[in-house]
Design a protein around this motif. Structure first.
Motif, PDB file in Angstrom:
ATOM      1  N   LEU A  55      38.723 -44.691  41.897  1.00  0.00           N
ATOM      2  CA  LEU A  55      38.444 -45.161  40.543  1.00  0.00           C
ATOM      3  C   LEU A  55      38.517 -44.044  39.515  1.00  0.00           C
ATOM      4  O   LEU A  55      37.896 -42.994  39.684  1.00  0.00           O
ATOM      5  CB  LEU A  55      37.039 -45.780  40.533  1.00  0.00           C
ATOM      6  CG  LEU A  55      36.495 -46.367  39.246  1.00  0.00           C
ATOM      7  CD1 LEU A  55      37.303 -47.591  38.826  1.00  0.00           C
ATOM      8  CD2 LEU A  55      35.024 -46.746  39.432  1.00  0.00           C
ATOM      9  N   ASP A  56      39.270 -44.293  38.441  1.00  0.00           N
ATOM     10  CA  ASP A  56      39.274 -43.405  37.283  1.00  0.00           C
ATOM     11  C   ASP A  56      38.087 -43.799  36.404  1.00  0.00           C
ATOM     12  O   ASP A  56      37.585 -44.924  36.480  1.00  0.00           O
ATOM     13  CB  ASP A  56      40.586 -43.564  36.514  1.00  0.00           C
ATOM     14  CG  ASP A  56      40.753 -42.558  35.382  1.00  0.00           C
ATOM     15  OD1 ASP A  56      40.063 -41.517  35.379  1.00  0.00           O
ATOM     16  OD2 ASP A  56      41.574 -42.817  34.487  1.00  0.00           O
ATOM     17  N   ILE A  57      37.645 -42.886  35.551  1.00  0.00           N
ATOM     18  CA  ILE A  57      36.520 -43.190  34.666  1.00  0.00           C
ATOM     19  C   ILE A  57      36.989 -43.671  33.297  1.00  0.00           C
ATOM     20  O   ILE A  57      36.608 -44.741  32.842  1.00  0.00           O
ATOM     21  CB  ILE A  57      35.598 -41.963  34.505  1.00  0.00           C
ATOM     22  CG1 ILE A  57      34.885 -41.670  35.832  1.00  0.00           C
ATOM     23  CG2 ILE A  57      34.571 -42.174  33.398  1.00  0.00           C
ATOM     24  CD1 ILE A  57      33.915 -42.743  36.267  1.00  0.00           C
ATOM     25  N   VAL A  90      35.556 -41.373  42.837  1.00  0.00           N
ATOM     26  CA  VAL A  90      36.043 -41.224  41.468  1.00  0.00           C
ATOM     27  C   VAL A  90      36.948 -39.997  41.360  1.00  0.00           C
ATOM     28  O   VAL A  90      36.618 -38.931  41.870  1.00  0.00           O
ATOM     29  CB  VAL A  90      34.852 -41.096  40.495  1.00  0.00           C
ATOM     30  CG1 VAL A  90      35.297 -40.676  39.115  1.00  0.00           C
ATOM     31  CG2 VAL A  90      34.072 -42.400  40.443  1.00  0.00           C
ATOM     32  N   PHE A  91      38.094 -40.196  40.715  1.00  0.00           N
ATOM     33  CA  PHE A  91      38.979 -39.112  40.309  1.00  0.00           C
ATOM     34  C   PHE A  91      39.053 -39.163  38.793  1.00  0.00           C
ATOM     35  O   PHE A  91      39.389 -40.203  38.233  1.00  0.00           O
ATOM     36  CB  PHE A  91      40.390 -39.305  40.866  1.00  0.00           C
ATOM     37  CG  PHE A  91      40.529 -38.985  42.327  1.00  0.00           C
ATOM     38  CD1 PHE A  91      40.667 -37.675  42.742  1.00  0.00           C
ATOM     39  CD2 PHE A  91      40.531 -39.984  43.273  1.00  0.00           C
ATOM     40  CE1 PHE A  91      40.805 -37.368  44.080  1.00  0.00           C
ATOM     41  CE2 PHE A  91      40.669 -39.693  44.617  1.00  0.00           C
ATOM     42  CZ  PHE A  91      40.809 -38.378  45.029  1.00  0.00           C
ATOM     43  N   THR A  92      38.736 -38.068  38.122  1.00  0.00           N
ATOM     44  CA  THR A  92      38.765 -38.108  36.664  1.00  0.00           C
ATOM     45  C   THR A  92      39.098 -36.746  36.075  1.00  0.00           C
ATOM     46  O   THR A  92      38.866 -35.719  36.692  1.00  0.00           O
ATOM     47  CB  THR A  92      37.422 -38.611  36.094  1.00  0.00           C
ATOM     48  OG1 THR A  92      37.554 -38.791  34.699  1.00  0.00           O
ATOM     49  CG2 THR A  92      36.289 -37.650  36.389  1.00  0.00           C
ATOM     50  N   GLU A  93      39.682 -36.782  34.904  1.00  0.00           N
ATOM     51  CA  GLU A  93      39.920 -35.552  34.160  1.00  0.00           C
ATOM     52  C   GLU A  93      39.024 -35.512  32.921  1.00  0.00           C
ATOM     53  O   GLU A  93      39.228 -34.725  32.017  1.00  0.00           O
ATOM     54  CB  GLU A  93      41.385 -35.433  33.748  1.00  0.00           C
ATOM     55  CG  GLU A  93      41.863 -36.545  32.833  1.00  0.00           C
ATOM     56  CD  GLU A  93      43.345 -36.475  32.533  1.00  0.00           C
ATOM     57  OE1 GLU A  93      44.016 -35.532  32.974  1.00  0.00           O
ATOM     58  OE2 GLU A  93      43.822 -37.382  31.853  1.00  0.00           O
ATOM     59  N   ALA A  94      38.024 -36.354  32.928  1.00  0.00           N
ATOM     60  CA  ALA A  94      37.146 -36.497  31.761  1.00  0.00           C
ATOM     61  C   ALA A  94      36.426 -35.202  31.412  1.00  0.00           C
ATOM     62  O   ALA A  94      36.224 -34.904  30.243  1.00  0.00           O
ATOM     63  CB  ALA A  94      36.135 -37.614  31.997  1.00  0.00           C
ATOM     64  N   LYS A  95      36.029 -34.430  32.418  1.00  0.00           N
ATOM     65  CA  LYS A  95      35.293 -33.198  32.136  1.00  0.00           C
ATOM     66  C   LYS A  95      36.152 -32.226  31.341  1.00  0.00           C
ATOM     67  O   LYS A  95      35.653 -31.506  30.486  1.00  0.00           O
ATOM     68  CB  LYS A  95      34.827 -32.552  33.436  1.00  0.00           C
ATOM     69  CG  LYS A  95      33.850 -31.424  33.211  1.00  0.00           C
ATOM     70  CD  LYS A  95      33.256 -30.943  34.515  1.00  0.00           C
ATOM     71  CE  LYS A  95      32.211 -29.880  34.250  1.00  0.00           C
ATOM     72  NZ  LYS A  95      31.597 -29.411  35.466  1.00  0.00           N
ATOM     73  N   ALA A  96      37.454 -32.230  31.611  1.00  0.00           N
ATOM     74  CA  ALA A  96      38.349 -31.341  30.876  1.00  0.00           C
ATOM     75  C   ALA A  96      38.535 -31.815  29.434  1.00  0.00           C
ATOM     76  O   ALA A  96      38.748 -31.014  28.529  1.00  0.00           O
ATOM     77  CB  ALA A  96      39.698 -31.271  31.576  1.00  0.00           C
ATOM     78  N   ARG A  97      38.450 -33.121  29.206  1.00  0.00           N
ATOM     79  CA  ARG A  97      38.674 -33.675  27.876  1.00  0.00           C
ATOM     80  C   ARG A  97      37.405 -33.764  27.041  1.00  0.00           C
ATOM     81  O   ARG A  97      37.453 -33.749  25.827  1.00  0.00           O
ATOM     82  CB  ARG A  97      39.310 -35.065  27.997  1.00  0.00           C
ATOM     83  CG  ARG A  97      40.712 -34.988  28.569  1.00  0.00           C
ATOM     84  CD  ARG A  97      41.306 -36.337  28.865  1.00  0.00           C
ATOM     85  NE  ARG A  97      41.192 -37.261  27.766  1.00  0.00           N
ATOM     86  CZ  ARG A  97      41.369 -38.561  27.903  1.00  0.00           C
ATOM     87  NH1 ARG A  97      41.637 -39.085  29.065  1.00  0.00           N
ATOM     88  NH2 ARG A  97      41.251 -39.350  26.858  1.00  0.00           N
TER      89      ARG A  97
END
Length: 159
Positions: free
Chosen positions: A85-87, A112-119
């Motif tokens: 799941l993406d966030i 969960v796989f997400t790049e939210a922390k980078a954004r």
């Protein structure tokens, strides 16, 4: 509801985290049919395809959903071994899917796989784990992270 968690405090549902994990373990131990079918949820098609290729390489099959709304419909209509799941997604983000699963007692191990922390300067992986996700990884997705996710799901089902 989309975007409701961006910048706002975590919902009260976190209070039920420990109890929910315990219920998940009990309910999953009752299931005896293993489908080897996983759900990959991400609004980015190349990311869905990459996770799908990794799953096929590891001998698993999968279905795709491009947002949380689609994911919830598929969870209601099919049986999955687990969810990738993406966030951050339009039309229902990953937090909405996790909250829906808690409210509807949908017993599925979720990674969960997400790049939210980078954004954003927020620790979305930890927040997702607080809502019941087994593991959370920062993107990019790799074969090793996918393998680790599958092992976590298998361990969780066996416990």
């Amino acid at each position: 509801m989309a975007g409701a968690f961006y910048g706002s405090p975590m919902p009260v549902v976190l209070v039920y985290y420990v109890e929910y994990k315990y219920i998940l373990k009990i309910e999953l131990s009752k299931r005896c049919v293993m489908t080897d079918l996983f759900l990959v949820v991400d609004d980015n098609q190349p990311t869905r395809a990459l996770i799908g290729e990794f799953l096929k390489t590891l001998g698993q099959s999968y279905e795709e959903a491009e947002n949380g709304g689609e994911a919830i419909k598929l969870i209601q209509s099919r049986s999955f071994e687990g969810i990738f799941l993406d966030i951050l997604m339009p039309e229902g983000d990953g937090f909405e899917v996790l909250n829906w699963m808690v409210k509807n007692n949908a017993i599925l191990p979720t990674v969960v796989f997400t790049e939210a922390k980078a954004r954003f300067d927020m620790d979305f992986p930890s927040m997702a784990e607080g809502l019941g996700a087994l593991k959370a990884f920062d993107k990019p997705v790799t074969l090793e992270k996918t393998r680790t996710a599958l092992e976590a799901m298998k361990t969780f089902r066996q416990s």
